[in-house]
Design an enzyme around this catalytic site. Structure first.
Site, PDB file in Angstrom:
ATOM      1  CG  ASN A 148      -1.911   1.082   1.263  1.00 37.13           C
ATOM      2  OD1 ASN A 148      -1.988   2.135   0.228  1.00 37.13           O
ATOM      3  ND2 ASN A 148      -2.990   0.889   2.120  1.00 37.13           N
ATOM      4  CG  ASP A 149       1.926   2.696   3.718  1.00 38.13           C
ATOM      5  OD1 ASP A 149       0.502   3.447   3.401  1.00 38.13           O
ATOM      6  OD2 ASP A 149       1.882   2.539   4.944  1.00 38.13           O
TER       7      ASP A 149
END
Lengths: 464, 98
Positions: free
Chosen positions: A390-391
């Site tokens: 995600n990040d």
């Protein structure tokens, strides 16, 4: 006879020190790393055997029983634990080492105090060993607990935190002064021991789970220093040397790691990464549109692509889907799709963790690419498959100055033709921030457990 | 301060510089195994715990020594074992891909 034994011990310790140094050197290059570790094992074994003939040792049962119990537990855990749980295991072992150093310092102080006056050097070494060892012990246990999610992994903060920590530091300081300036007694050392244990908890509790690897690395370095302090207490050179090696290399490693994660050390301890969970980016209003897809459509996109890049994240590891992803890559390979993996430096829980996890699943080394190598390739890529990451693919890191991860180097997944994101839900990642990549027109979301979803896609690819 | 103590400080100081030099250019891939390996190396405290346990002459010291040896042995043995397990995976990459 005693002279002879002592000479043998000294020679053994000197060889052992050399082996530790060469081992550490070998450990810092991929090709020789395993050999380096084995040299260090040799060094440890040699020091252990040599110490057994030390004339000061008169009782053996505690040593034998203790080694069997401790070694047995350590070996069992090391062999059985899932590779995903590895960071917390390292934290646990680190805590054990810190506890040992503290216990040694207390035990030796009791002897010093009984034999008469405690010298300044002895007092200082004892105080350092007890304080740092205890902080490393409880700090590591809290860090491990957070990584294992027994303890809430977010940053736990309250208004009394700061004053409480300062008070604890002052209390430890007071025991130091009492011990060094006024000789102190056994009770002083025990109070120091107890307060430092609490301080270790107080220091780590407010730090968010995402920063735990850096914290564990720092505590690792501290345990090294505590071991060196124990060496000063005992007048034992091999403890001083091995402890100083770990203290120094661990400190450098901590700095390197925090650079790789783009988290300055001061931010780790005073920043509010985890606390900013509900920060501006995450809070901006109603659900933005997303486009869902299913296994069959994903299989068509992947099966007819020429170039595919897989971006694995911690979610892949949690779902134990390393083997499934390799199977999918093998299927695509059969269809002459060019499959590569893009490994972000902090994919997984800490730098290098994802490489270990994929290696476990026998993913060929030549398909793994580091960020700098592959970032230019995304624009020539048909499909990017993001699995549980995600990040590290959040474009906000490039564009949004208000984002907590602004400035972190990311993988340019958003420049590919199509992006398939495999994710359990729309829940934000470790950093707790919204990801605009998921809302792009060319992004397709495939929700579900990574392992199950991959199994569906593999089955579908076989049919297209 | 005794001469031994001062010499130990010199040894400590030089080793600190050596430790920094040794791992100066380590690739990110190796951060995790290297942290695990250095974690095992400070298991050397086991030797200190043995000296406390072996020379103990009271119940409390025996108990402290025993705890120290258990924790230290866990750190050393477990630390090296898990590092070896990690590095084993790195190593068994055959070049048979071609």
């Amino acid at each position: 006879m005693e002279d002879f034994r002592e000479s043998v011990i000294h020679i053994a310790y000197i060889i052992s020190a050399a082996l530790f140094i060469i081992g550490l050197k070998r450990l810092s290059a991929p090709a020789s790393a395993r050999q380096g570790n084995q040299l260090a094992i040799g060094a440890m074994t040699l020091a252990f055997v040599a110490t057994l003939i030390d004339p000061e040792i008169s009782t053996f049962w505690t040593i034998i029983i203790g080694t069997l119990i401790g070694g047995g537990i350590g070996y069992y855990l090391a062999r059985k634990v899932q590779m995903t749980a590895m960071p917390q295991l390292v934290a646990l072992f680190n805590g054990m080492g810190g506890g040992t150093a503290a216990v040694i310092a207390v035990g030796e102080f009791m002897k010093f105090a009984r034999d008469g006056e405690v010298s300044a050097g002895e007092g200082l070494s004892v105080a350092f060993g007890v304080t740092v060892g205890c902080i490393a012990l409880t700090g590591s246990l809290i860090a491990g607990g957070k990584l294992h999610e027994i303890i809430p992994s977010g940053a736990i903060r309250s208004p009394i935190q700061m004053p409480a920590s300062i008070l604890l530091v002052l209390a430890v300081g007071a025991t130091w002064v009492y011990l060094l300036a006024m000789g102190g007694q056994e009770t002083t050392v025990w109070i120091m021991f107890a307060v430092a244990l609490v301080l270790g908890i107080a220091l780590v509790i407010p730090i968010g789970g995402g920063d735990m690897p850096v914290v564990v690395s720092l505590l690792n370095s501290m345990t090294g220093l505590a071991a060196a302090a124990a060496g000063f207490v005992l007048d034992n050179q091999i403890l001083v040397i091995a402890g100083a090696l770990v203290g120094a290399s661990g400190m450098l490693l901590t700095v390197l790691m925090s650079q790789a994660m783009n988290r300055p050390l001061s931010n780790v301890f005073f920043g509010a990464f985890g606390a900013a969970g509900a920060g501006p980016a995450a809070a901006d209003g109603e659900a933005k549109p997303i486009r869902q897809t299913n296994a069959d459509d994903a299989a068509v996109m992947l099966g007819y692509a020429q170039n595919v890049i897989i971006v694995p994240g911690y979610g892949l590891a949690v779902a134990q889907a390393q083997h499934a992803i390799r199977e999918l890559a093998d299927e695509l390979d059969k269809r002459n799709v060019n499959v590569r993996y893009a490994i972000h430096p902090v994919a997984g829980r800490m730098p290098g963790h994802m490489n270990v996890l994929l290696a476990e699943a026998n993913v060929p080394y030549d398909q793994l690419f580091e960020m700098e190598q592959i970032n230019g390739e995304f624009q020539r890529t048909d499909v990017v498959l993001v699995v549980g990451a995600n990040d590290v693919v959040n474009p906000a890191a490039r564009t949004d100055q208000s984002s907590p991860i602004y400035g972190m180097p990311i993988l340019n997944a958003d420049s590919a033709q199509t992006i398939i994101v495999m994710k359990r839900s729309m829940k934000p990642g470790f950093a707790g921030i919204e990801n605009d990549l998921f809302h792009l027109d060319k992004t397709r979301m495939l929700f579900g457990d990574a392992k199950a979803a991959l199994a569906d896609v593999i089955a579908a690819v076989k049919n297209v | 301060m005794s001469l031994e103590f001062v010499l130990a400080i010199y040894v400590f100081l030089l080793t600190v510089f050596l430790g920094i030099e040794l791992i100066n250019r380590v690739p990110a891939t190796l951060h995790t195994p290297l942290m695990s390996a250095t974690n095992a190396i400070h298991g050397i405290v086991l030797i200190g715990a043995m000296l406390v346990a072996g020379a103990a002459d009271s119940t409390l010291l025996h108990a402290l020594g025993l705890i120290g040896v258990i924790l230290g042995a866990g750190n050393a043995v477990g630390g090296f074992a898990v590092t070896d397990r990690m590095l084993e995976m790195f190593k068994k990459k055959p070049v048979e891909g071609q």
